[in-house]
Design an enzyme around this catalytic site. Structure first.
Site, PDB file in Angstrom:
ATOM      1  N   ALA A  17     -41.809  22.462  25.053  1.00  0.00           N
ATOM      2  CA  ALA A  17     -41.489  23.620  25.897  1.00  0.00           C
ATOM      3  C   ALA A  17     -40.223  23.356  26.695  1.00  0.00           C
ATOM      4  O   ALA A  17     -39.928  22.216  27.049  1.00  0.00           O
ATOM      5  CB  ALA A  17     -42.663  23.896  26.828  1.00  0.00           C
ATOM      6  N   LYS A  77     -32.637  29.515   4.089  1.00  0.00           N
ATOM      7  CA  LYS A  77     -31.944  29.127   5.326  1.00  0.00           C
ATOM      8  C   LYS A  77     -32.396  29.986   6.509  1.00  0.00           C
ATOM      9  O   LYS A  77     -32.773  29.480   7.562  1.00  0.00           O
ATOM     10  CB  LYS A  77     -30.428  29.234   5.113  1.00  0.00           C
ATOM     11  N   CYS A  88     -26.872  28.858  16.143  1.00  0.00           N
ATOM     12  CA  CYS A  88     -27.625  29.286  14.953  1.00  0.00           C
ATOM     13  C   CYS A  88     -28.848  30.157  15.248  1.00  0.00           C
ATOM     14  O   CYS A  88     -28.902  31.297  14.796  1.00  0.00           O
ATOM     15  CB  CYS A  88     -28.043  28.056  14.143  1.00  0.00           C
ATOM     16  N   PHE A 124     -28.254  22.508   6.724  1.00  0.00           N
ATOM     17  CA  PHE A 124     -29.350  22.381   7.692  1.00  0.00           C
ATOM     18  C   PHE A 124     -29.045  21.378   8.803  1.00  0.00           C
ATOM     19  O   PHE A 124     -29.927  21.049   9.582  1.00  0.00           O
ATOM     20  CB  PHE A 124     -30.645  21.967   6.973  1.00  0.00           C
TER      21      PHE A 124
END
Ligand code: NAD
Length: 432
Positions: free
Chosen positions: A255, A207, A263, A152
């Site tokens: 934003a 994941k 990824c 991660f």
């Protein structure tokens, strides 16, 4: 413990170096001999803050070794991590597992005693089953266990993320192996990381579901930002107000440009394709992919509007071209669409990025890299802040640019609208 990382990229190199730093003996293997030579000569092939020091320290203490000899590394390790890339397949947007399966075949040739084979690469649900099948073609199942341990870490924060992860997820049903993995991660668990084990498919799913959720959060606030622009609402206030709700949380609610990187784009596509093969229609994630795709052009069109649709010969300076700060990774960065588009419209582009010049733009006529931030901005008609590197956060625009009609498009909302207005600057941002 004796471990090896197969694939010495962002994940393999960072986690290999950090495992060595925890006292393990680590082989980092890569088939790219140039990369291995570079590492053995003390150079680091990627830009990742703090990595050089850890690699150097552990390399000198001989706990960390770099090799292209997979056989030697596998034979002398008890735990083998597969850390190779899983890019988007050219055929159908699923994850291309060629590298993973090739490594599985390679490993199977060198298993001399019991091995734990761990997939750290992001792989679709049920890939572990396929890896097991490949290896068991030549090796007795009693001699290995295939475990899922998704990674991660975030580029740019990778060392911190490795050392202080929120959770360590292990996909395995064998209690003895889970214990072994737990003891490998014990130093991190002691510092507060949660150790969570489930079955292999569960870990693989966690994941993808996590990445798709984070991508959804980004796309969600990006669309709300569009709505804010139409209604005179400040999206920053909306993010803050929403984020104060603990059920929502403030992270990934900023934003900006479309999400990019190595990824989220590939993982959102891969999870929907995998789900389709299981006859499960992930409509939310599919619309996130579409929303993100559209956003790339939406922001480029905004640049055209800021320049009153006259791009020819306009001097545009782009600050930051990587998909996020503190990395040199260009994969799926929105700048890869933005710069060629503006170049085609015959704007004159100068770009500056703290991680250096990018091969991707070398062939484009009228696109120049300038390694001096101030010089890059000095004659601009428009400055676009594309990536939020720290050094872009307190610029004195009047000082660095001589053009009295300078326009600024801040895609990361780094500056206060009020302050910019007070300074008399022609300033545009996102969702406010
Ligand atoms: N980059 C990230 O931030 C990140 C975070 C979490 C998970 N992941 C996942 O981790 C995996 C690896 O990502 P990455 O960014 O480190 O990839 P990368 O492209 O940076 O590195 C992969 C490396 O594997 C090597 N390789 C390929 N085949 C090999 C083989 N047969 N033997 C030895 N080496 C081989 C390549 O030469 C390359 O150096 C991917 O599945 C990715 O989705 C990446």
């Amino acid at each position: 413990m004796k471990i090896c990382m197969i694939g010495t990229g962002y994940v393999g190199l960072v986690s290999g170096a950090c495992f060595a730093d925890l006292g393990n003996n680590v082989y980092c293997v890569d088939k790219n001999q140039d990369k291995i030579d570079l590492l053995n000569s003390g150079e680091i092939p990627i830009y990742e803050p703090g990595l050089t020091e850890i690699v150097k320290k552990n390399f000198l203490s001989h706990r960390l070794k770099f090799t292209s000899d997979l056989s030697k590394a596998v034979r002398s390790s008890d735990i083998i991590f597969i850390c190779v890339g899983t890019p988007t397949s050219k055929k159908n947007k699923s994850a291309d597992l060629t590298f993973v399966f090739n490594v599985a075949k390679e490993i199977s040739k060198h298993i001399n005693k019991f091995k734990i084979i761990v997939t750290k690469s992001t792989v679709p649900v049920a890939t572990g089953d396929k890896i097991e099948k490949i290896i068991s073609k030549s090796i007795n199942k009693k001699l290995f266990e295939v475990v899922s341990n998704p990674e991660f870490l975030r580029e740019g924060e990778a060392i911190r993320d490795f050392r202080y992860p929120d959770r360590i997820v292990i996909g395995c049903k064998n209690k003895k192996i889970i214990k072994k993995m737990e003891s490998l991660y014990e130093p991190l668990i002691k510092k507060g990381a949660t150790f969570f084990s489930t079955n292999r498919r569960g870990a693989e799913m966690i994941k993808y579901a996590s990445n798709a959720f984070l991508a959804t959060k980004i796309s969600y606030i990006n669309e709300i930002a569009n709505f804010c622009e139409k209604t005179g609402v400040n999206v920053e206030d909306v993010s803050l107000g929403m984020g104060l709700d603990k059920r929502i949380g403030s992270r990934f609610l900023r934003a900006g440009p479309a999400y990019g990187g190595s990824c989220f784009p590939k993982d959102t596509k891969a999870i929907t394709v995998t789900a389709d093969t299981f006859k499960s229609n992930l409509t939310i994630i599919k619309s996130v992919i579409k929303s993100n795709f559209n956003r790339r052009m939406l922001l480029i069109k905004r640049i055209e509007r800021i320049l009153s649709k006259k791009l020819k010969n306009q001097k545009i300076t782009i600050l930051g071209v990587t998909f996020k700060p503190n990395t040199d990774d260009m994969r799926e960065s929105t700048s890869l669409l933005m710069i060629p588009y503006l170049n085609k419209k015959r704007a004159k582009i100068t770009y500056y990025d703290p991680s250096g010049q990018k091969d991707e733009f070398d062939k484009l006529k009228n696109v120049l890299f300038n390694n001096d931030l101030v010089d890059a901005c000095s004659n601009a008609d428009l400055i676009v802040i594309h990536t939020e590197w720290d050094e872009f956060k307190s610029l004195d625009f009047k000082k660095i640019c001589k053009n009295k009609h300078l326009k600024i498009y801040d895609m990361r909302n780094l500056y206060s609208v009020k302050k910019m207005k007070k300074l008399g600057l022609n300033y545009h941002s996102i969702g406010r």
